[in-house]
Design an enzyme around this catalytic site. Structure first.
Site, PDB file in Angstrom:
ATOM      1  N   ASN A  48      -1.002  -2.433  -0.423  1.00 32.90           N
ATOM      2  CA  ASN A  48      -0.545  -1.457   0.562  1.00 32.90           C
ATOM      3  C   ASN A  48       0.521  -0.615  -0.127  1.00 32.90           C
ATOM      4  OD1 ASN A  48       0.565  -0.032   2.666  1.00 32.90           O
ATOM      5  ND2 ASN A  48       1.433  -1.821   3.722  1.00 32.90           N
ATOM      6  N   TRP A  49       0.131   0.611  -0.463  1.00 29.72           N
ATOM      7  CA  TRP A  49       1.063   1.468  -1.212  1.00 29.72           C
ATOM      8  C   TRP A  49       2.160   2.051  -0.323  1.00 29.72           C
ATOM      9  CZ3 TRP A  49      -1.474   4.850  -5.620  1.00 29.72           C
ATOM     10  CH2 TRP A  49      -2.040   3.990  -6.577  1.00 29.72           C
ATOM     11  N   LYS A  50       2.014   1.890   0.992  1.00 33.81           N
ATOM     12  CA  LYS A  50       3.005   2.455   1.930  1.00 33.81           C
ATOM     13  C   LYS A  50       3.187   3.955   1.618  1.00 33.81           C
ATOM     14  CE  LYS A  50       4.905  -2.129   2.448  1.00 33.81           C
ATOM     15  NZ  LYS A  50       6.043  -2.969   2.790  1.00 33.81           N
TER      16      LYS A  50
ATOM     17  N   HIS B 123       1.047  -2.734  11.144  1.00 34.03           N
ATOM     18  CA  HIS B 123       2.067  -3.154  10.174  1.00 34.03           C
ATOM     19  C   HIS B 123       3.444  -3.143  10.859  1.00 34.03           C
ATOM     20  CE1 HIS B 123       4.613  -3.349   6.652  1.00 34.03           C
ATOM     21  NE2 HIS B 123       3.554  -3.779   5.988  1.00 34.03           N
TER      22      HIS B 123
ATOM     23  N   GLU C  27       6.196  -2.192   9.868  1.00 30.47           N
ATOM     24  CA  GLU C  27       6.944  -0.944   9.676  1.00 30.47           C
ATOM     25  C   GLU C  27       6.512   0.094  10.713  1.00 30.47           C
ATOM     26  OE1 GLU C  27       6.140  -0.581   5.499  1.00 30.47           O
ATOM     27  OE2 GLU C  27       7.465  -2.282   5.112  1.00 30.47           O
TER      28      GLU C  27
ATOM     29  N   GLU D 193       2.807 -11.333   7.921  1.00 32.88           N
ATOM     30  CA  GLU D 193       3.871 -10.758   7.095  1.00 32.88           C
ATOM     31  C   GLU D 193       5.214 -10.949   7.804  1.00 32.88           C
ATOM     32  OE1 GLU D 193       2.125  -7.560   4.290  1.00 32.88           O
ATOM     33  OE2 GLU D 193       2.635  -6.597   6.174  1.00 32.88           O
TER      34      GLU D 193
ATOM     35  N   GLY E 128       9.601  -6.582   1.191  1.00 30.06           N
ATOM     36  CA  GLY E 128      10.420  -5.698   0.370  1.00 30.06           C
ATOM     37  C   GLY E 128      11.803  -6.252   0.066  1.00 30.06           C
TER      38      GLY E 128
ATOM     39  N   SER F 274       6.759  -9.765  -0.279  1.00 30.26           N
ATOM     40  CA  SER F 274       7.289 -10.035  -1.632  1.00 30.26           C
ATOM     41  C   SER F 274       6.365 -10.898  -2.472  1.00 30.26           C
ATOM     42  CB  SER F 274       8.701 -10.653  -1.551  1.00 30.26           C
ATOM     43  OG  SER F 274       9.598  -9.747  -0.943  1.00 30.26           O
TER      44      SER F 274
ATOM     45  N   GLY G 292       5.049  -3.598  -2.791  1.00 25.21           N
ATOM     46  CA  GLY G 292       5.632  -3.071  -4.027  1.00 25.21           C
ATOM     47  C   GLY G 292       4.870  -3.423  -5.292  1.00 25.21           C
TER      48      GLY G 292
HETATM   49  P1  13P Z   1       6.195  -6.128  -0.255  1.00 25.40           P
HETATM   50  O1  13P Z   1       5.119  -6.818  -1.058  1.00 25.40           O
HETATM   51  O2  13P Z   1       6.749  -4.915  -0.926  1.00 25.40           O
HETATM   52  O3  13P Z   1       7.234  -7.094   0.229  1.00 25.40           O
HETATM   53  O4  13P Z   1       5.472  -5.553   1.068  1.00 25.40           O
HETATM   54  C1  13P Z   1       4.673  -6.393   1.819  1.00 25.40           C
HETATM   55  C2  13P Z   1       3.977  -5.570   2.833  1.00 25.40           C
HETATM   56  O5  13P Z   1       4.558  -5.120   3.786  1.00 25.40           O
HETATM   57  C3  13P Z   1       2.534  -5.306   2.621  1.00 25.40           C
HETATM   58  O6  13P Z   1       1.966  -4.732   3.750  1.00 25.40           O
END
Ligand code: 13P
Length: 251
Positions: free
Chosen positions: A13-15, A96, A98, A166, A172, A211, A233
């Site tokens: 997931n590149w966000k 998600h 976020e 998650e 993150g 993470s 990430g």
């Molecule tokens: P990280 O791997 O950067 O912690 O993000 C996890 C995430 O939210 C994947 O959707």
């Protein structure tokens, strides 16, 4: 169902990261995906990069990070399932944490998006996860169960339903849930899925996210009912993502 019947899925997931230049990473990711024949790999860049990613991903499925529940209409800034499919997307992430936080998405909205995506034939990753305060209060299993109850459709056909656990406090932050915590939650999610969907619930893949890195991937993939990872990430570069794909292949 035997755990070995569920192929591991490693999805990036590149966000809100990436660029046309960064799509060069996809060549090495595609090569690793071909070598890891027992693992499914996918990459979800921002909407604007989906079409270009499809042409660069060497057959690795490309997905989106959100969709709208409606097919079309007056929804400025939104993107429908049909649009994603036309761009070449094969999967989509919905709910998600976020988006639940930043866009105030509710379980009901996430469920409507999941229904639309599944009906359109997309592999649909529905995300759930508790906050740090909820875990500290001992409410994490209850919170995730409620999110599942509200966010998953009752019936679906077409696409494949996937659940991603998650924990918000692990996203993150460099803090990963312990294998013990992950096992505990994934067992609870599996129980909820089989209680609700019967045998079909045993076939739903449950990903861990938060993470995930080369250093902890193997340990996480060894946990029962961890059917892969949703990686933020560490999915942005082949150097970091490929070892996670390889860890899934070795699990
Ligand atoms: P990280 O791997 O950067 O912690 O993000 C996890 C995430 O939210 C994947 O959707």
């Amino acid at each position: 169902m035997n755990v070995h019947d569920r192929r591991k899925l490693v999805a990036g997931n590149w966000k809100m990261n990436g660029s046309l230049a960064q799509l060069k990473e996809l060549a090495a990711i595609a090569e690793a995906a071909r070598a890891a024949a027992s693992v499914d790999v996918a990459v979800c860049p921002p909407f604007t990069l989906i079409s270009a990613a499809v042409t660069r991903a060497g057959g690795v499925p490309v997905g989106a990070q959100d969709c709208h529940a409606r097919g079309s209409g007056a929804h400025t800034g939104c993107v429908s399932v049909a649009m994603l499919k036309e761009a070449g997307a094969k999967l989509v992430i919905v709910g998600h944490s976020e988006r639940r936080a930043d866009q105030h998405e509710t379980d009901a909205e996430v469920r409507a998006k999941a229904e639309a995506a599944l009906a359109g034939g997309l592999t649909t990753i529905v995300c759930v996860g508790e906050s740090e305060a909820e875990r500290e209060a001992g409410r994490h299993v209850e919170v995730v169960a409620a999110q599942l109850a509200g966010s998953l459709p009752d019936h679906w056909s077409g696409g494949e339903l996937v659940v991603a656990y998650e924990p918000i406090w692990a996203i993150g932050t460099g803090r990963t849930a312990t294998p013990y915590d992950v096992a505990d939650m994934h067992h609870a999610i599996r129980a909820a899925l089989t209680a609700r969907f019967g045998d079909a619930g045993g076939r739903i893949r449950i990903l861990y996210g938060g993470s995930v890195k080369a250093e902890n991937a193997a340990e996480l993939f060894a946990v029962d009912d961890v059917d892969g990872a949703l990686v933020g990430g560490a999915s942005l570069t082949a150097a970091q993502f490929v070892p996670i794909i390889q860890a899934a292949a070795g699990a």
